[in-house]
Design a protein around this motif. Sequence first.
Motif, PDB file in Angstrom:
ATOM      1  N   MET A   1       1.181  -1.158   0.026  1.00 48.93           N
ATOM      2  CA  MET A   1      -0.077   0.106  -0.390  1.00 48.93           C
ATOM      3  C   MET A   1       0.891   1.053   0.294  1.00 48.93           C
ATOM      4  O   MET A   1       1.507   1.342   0.838  1.00 48.93           O
ATOM      5  CB  MET A   1      -0.799   0.345   1.692  1.00 48.93           C
ATOM      6  N   ILE A   2       0.530   2.363  -0.714  1.00 42.19           N
ATOM      7  CA  ILE A   2       1.584   3.239  -1.098  1.00 42.19           C
ATOM      8  C   ILE A   2       0.940   4.214   0.510  1.00 42.19           C
ATOM      9  O   ILE A   2      -0.473   4.576   0.532  1.00 42.19           O
ATOM     10  CB  ILE A   2       0.846   4.209  -2.193  1.00 42.19           C
ATOM     11  N   LYS A   3       1.980   5.123   1.023  1.00 39.09           N
ATOM     12  CA  LYS A   3       1.630   5.907   2.120  1.00 39.09           C
ATOM     13  C   LYS A   3       1.260   7.482   1.586  1.00 39.09           C
ATOM     14  O   LYS A   3       1.750   7.648   0.313  1.00 39.09           O
ATOM     15  CB  LYS A   3       3.209   5.359   2.830  1.00 39.09           C
ATOM     16  N   ALA A   4       0.448   7.776   2.879  1.00 39.96           N
ATOM     17  CA  ALA A   4      -0.364   9.109   2.334  1.00 39.96           C
ATOM     18  C   ALA A   4       0.937  10.113   2.752  1.00 39.96           C
ATOM     19  O   ALA A   4       1.915   9.559   3.369  1.00 39.96           O
ATOM     20  CB  ALA A   4      -1.634   9.390   3.473  1.00 39.96           C
ATOM     21  N   HIS A   5       0.930  10.896   1.894  1.00 37.49           N
ATOM     22  CA  HIS A   5       2.630  11.947   1.891  1.00 37.49           C
ATOM     23  C   HIS A   5       1.570  13.002   2.284  1.00 37.49           C
ATOM     24  O   HIS A   5       0.540  13.652   1.966  1.00 37.49           O
ATOM     25  CB  HIS A   5       2.466  12.078   0.449  1.00 37.49           C
ATOM     26  N   LEU A   6       2.262  13.678   4.357  1.00 34.06           N
ATOM     27  CA  LEU A   6       2.135  14.816   4.895  1.00 34.06           C
ATOM     28  C   LEU A   6       2.739  16.059   4.492  1.00 34.06           C
ATOM     29  O   LEU A   6       4.444  15.497   4.483  1.00 34.06           O
ATOM     30  CB  LEU A   6       1.873  14.423   5.190  1.00 34.06           C
ATOM     31  N   LEU A   7       2.835  16.646   4.111  1.00 34.15           N
ATOM     32  CA  LEU A   7       3.582  18.225   4.368  1.00 34.15           C
ATOM     33  C   LEU A   7       3.204  18.885   5.548  1.00 34.15           C
ATOM     34  O   LEU A   7       2.000  19.084   6.065  1.00 34.15           O
ATOM     35  CB  LEU A   7       3.139  18.930   3.602  1.00 34.15           C
ATOM     36  N   LEU A   8       4.152  18.784   6.490  1.00 31.29           N
ATOM     37  CA  LEU A   8       4.513  19.211   7.632  1.00 31.29           C
ATOM     38  C   LEU A   8       5.227  20.224   7.366  1.00 31.29           C
ATOM     39  O   LEU A   8       5.995  20.634   6.972  1.00 31.29           O
ATOM     40  CB  LEU A   8       4.860  18.032   8.816  1.00 31.29           C
ATOM     41  N   VAL A   9       4.236  21.325   7.546  1.00 35.68           N
ATOM     42  CA  VAL A   9       5.013  22.154   8.236  1.00 35.68           C
ATOM     43  C   VAL A   9       4.852  23.586   9.208  1.00 35.68           C
ATOM     44  O   VAL A   9       4.174  23.410  10.008  1.00 35.68           O
ATOM     45  CB  VAL A   9       4.317  23.674   7.212  1.00 35.68           C
ATOM     46  N   GLU A  10       6.124  23.226  10.008  1.00 39.18           N
ATOM     47  CA  GLU A  10       6.214  23.547  11.737  1.00 39.18           C
ATOM     48  C   GLU A  10       7.262  24.305  11.702  1.00 39.18           C
ATOM     49  O   GLU A  10       8.895  23.753  11.312  1.00 39.18           O
ATOM     50  CB  GLU A  10       6.074  22.208  12.365  1.00 39.18           C
ATOM     51  N   ASP A  11       7.638  25.770  12.649  1.00 40.90           N
ATOM     52  CA  ASP A  11       9.370  26.500  12.206  1.00 40.90           C
ATOM     53  C   ASP A  11       9.403  26.119  14.177  1.00 40.90           C
ATOM     54  O   ASP A  11      10.816  26.223  14.348  1.00 40.90           O
ATOM     55  CB  ASP A  11       8.849  27.687  12.565  1.00 40.90           C
ATOM     56  N   ASP A  12       9.550  25.665  14.556  1.00 39.91           N
ATOM     57  CA  ASP A  12       9.571  24.813  16.032  1.00 39.91           C
ATOM     58  C   ASP A  12       9.742  23.539  15.561  1.00 39.91           C
ATOM     59  O   ASP A  12      10.088  22.612  15.323  1.00 39.91           O
ATOM     60  CB  ASP A  12       8.500  24.784  17.317  1.00 39.91           C
ATOM     61  N   TYR A  13      11.377  23.808  15.345  1.00 37.24           N
ATOM     62  CA  TYR A  13      12.351  22.474  15.561  1.00 37.24           C
ATOM     63  C   TYR A  13      11.991  20.784  16.415  1.00 37.24           C
ATOM     64  O   TYR A  13      11.521  19.577  15.664  1.00 37.24           O
ATOM     65  CB  TYR A  13      14.241  23.252  15.273  1.00 37.24           C
ATOM     66  N   ASP A  14      12.223  21.841  17.602  1.00 36.24           N
ATOM     67  CA  ASP A  14      12.002  20.384  18.234  1.00 36.24           C
ATOM     68  C   ASP A  14      10.811  19.115  18.762  1.00 36.24           C
ATOM     69  O   ASP A  14      10.271  18.382  17.918  1.00 36.24           O
ATOM     70  CB  ASP A  14      12.274  21.113  20.209  1.00 36.24           C
ATOM     71  N   PHE A  15       9.641  20.170  18.599  1.00 30.08           N
ATOM     72  CA  PHE A  15       8.586  20.858  18.186  1.00 30.08           C
ATOM     73  C   PHE A  15       7.867  19.634  16.666  1.00 30.08           C
ATOM     74  O   PHE A  15       7.693  18.012  16.786  1.00 30.08           O
ATOM     75  CB  PHE A  15       7.243  21.144  18.722  1.00 30.08           C
ATOM     76  N   GLY A  16       8.604  20.212  15.773  1.00 30.62           N
ATOM     77  CA  GLY A  16       8.436  19.682  14.040  1.00 30.62           C
ATOM     78  C   GLY A  16       9.215  17.446  14.546  1.00 30.62           C
ATOM     79  O   GLY A  16       7.852  17.480  13.653  1.00 30.62           O
ATOM     80  N   SER A  17      10.443  18.451  14.732  1.00 40.09           N
ATOM     81  CA  SER A  17      10.809  17.262  14.718  1.00 40.09           C
ATOM     82  C   SER A  17      10.662  15.630  15.111  1.00 40.09           C
ATOM     83  O   SER A  17      10.243  14.151  14.978  1.00 40.09           O
ATOM     84  CB  SER A  17      12.331  16.868  15.866  1.00 40.09           C
ATOM     85  N   ILE A  18       9.914  16.135  16.641  1.00 39.45           N
ATOM     86  CA  ILE A  18       8.898  14.695  17.314  1.00 39.45           C
ATOM     87  C   ILE A  18       8.039  14.526  16.767  1.00 39.45           C
ATOM     88  O   ILE A  18       7.329  13.342  16.496  1.00 39.45           O
ATOM     89  CB  ILE A  18       8.764  15.386  18.315  1.00 39.45           C
ATOM     90  N   LEU A  19       6.811  15.770  15.872  1.00 43.07           N
ATOM     91  CA  LEU A  19       5.538  15.651  15.417  1.00 43.07           C
ATOM     92  C   LEU A  19       5.848  14.764  13.904  1.00 43.07           C
ATOM     93  O   LEU A  19       5.099  13.921  13.792  1.00 43.07           O
ATOM     94  CB  LEU A  19       5.632  17.288  15.193  1.00 43.07           C
ATOM     95  N   LYS A  20       6.840  14.859  13.369  1.00 44.76           N
ATOM     96  CA  LYS A  20       7.702  13.779  12.144  1.00 44.76           C
ATOM     97  C   LYS A  20       7.411  12.689  11.963  1.00 44.76           C
ATOM     98  O   LYS A  20       6.833  11.743  11.693  1.00 44.76           O
ATOM     99  CB  LYS A  20       8.454  14.770  11.704  1.00 44.76           C
ATOM    100  N   GLN A  21       8.672  12.127  13.099  1.00 43.73           N
ATOM    101  CA  GLN A  21       8.449  10.923  13.313  1.00 43.73           C
ATOM    102  C   GLN A  21       7.647  10.264  14.346  1.00 43.73           C
ATOM    103  O   GLN A  21       7.429   8.936  14.025  1.00 43.73           O
ATOM    104  CB  GLN A  21      10.103  10.836  14.873  1.00 43.73           C
ATOM    105  N   TYR A  22       6.798  11.349  15.080  1.00 41.43           N
ATOM    106  CA  TYR A  22       4.994  10.629  15.718  1.00 41.43           C
ATOM    107  C   TYR A  22       4.404  10.038  14.043  1.00 41.43           C
ATOM    108  O   TYR A  22       3.873   8.836  14.011  1.00 41.43           O
ATOM    109  CB  TYR A  22       4.658  10.984  16.524  1.00 41.43           C
ATOM    110  N   LEU A  23       3.918  11.256  13.393  1.00 38.42           N
ATOM    111  CA  LEU A  23       3.245  10.313  12.439  1.00 38.42           C
ATOM    112  C   LEU A  23       4.145   9.603  11.022  1.00 38.42           C
ATOM    113  O   LEU A  23       3.749   8.824  10.433  1.00 38.42           O
ATOM    114  CB  LEU A  23       3.889  11.839  11.356  1.00 38.42           C
ATOM    115  N   GLU A  24       5.601   9.994  11.195  1.00 40.10           N
ATOM    116  CA  GLU A  24       6.228   8.370  10.417  1.00 40.10           C
ATOM    117  C   GLU A  24       5.964   7.088  10.739  1.00 40.10           C
ATOM    118  O   GLU A  24       5.814   5.906  10.645  1.00 40.10           O
ATOM    119  CB  GLU A  24       7.820   8.651   9.972  1.00 40.10           C
TER     120      GLU A  24
END
Length: 234
Positions: A1-24
Amino acid sequence: MIKAHLLLVEDDYDFGSILKQYLEVHGYQVSWAVNGQVALELLHKQEQIPFSIAVLDVMMPEIDGFQLAKKIIQQFPEVPFIFLTARKLKEDKIRGLKLGADDYIVKPFDADILVLRIQNILRRTQQHLKQPETEANLKISSYYLDTQNYCLLREGKVQKITEKEAALIDYLFQNKNKLLKRETILQQLWGEVDFFSGRSMDVFISRLRKYFKEDPRIKIKSTRGIGLTFLVEK
């Protein structure tokens, strides 16, 4: 199954990094942009295979989330989007929904809630717009709804619309000339029945009335306290 491709736009590096990993971890392919300009560049790179959904922080320097959303609507109307924000003002939420956001989530939030909201939005968009290629153009009186390229066509004129507008038009047309309760429409298209979803739907209906105003055989009739009827004369 092809994974849905999300665009995450977040300028807070710590929060963005954690959220990216969680979604992955939850099975999504995630492209992370640290500001609005980078997000637009990524959107253009993915133009041939658009992102499944965009998750936008509101408070960012230079191009904030609201400004970015306007550009997405103009250039990539097929991409649904969710706002993330630390601002709890009612006016901000209404502004976001008026822009056409599929959801508006206030920080701090449970990441599981975000994942569920994303799943619901993707499920709805696929359910309403996944049609056989032969039905890509839906004839509505003198208009044609192109559900693949998200536009309304009439007498050589093209009106670009958003994915959610296309889903709403499609749903109303499939139930044309029938009185639909507001709660039913909200549950089917927004996935919830509350004040903010209702305001968002009212904005979408106003847009649809403008889109169809050239053909007097098409009307969206409001029945106070009950709902709407999408009237299409033969």
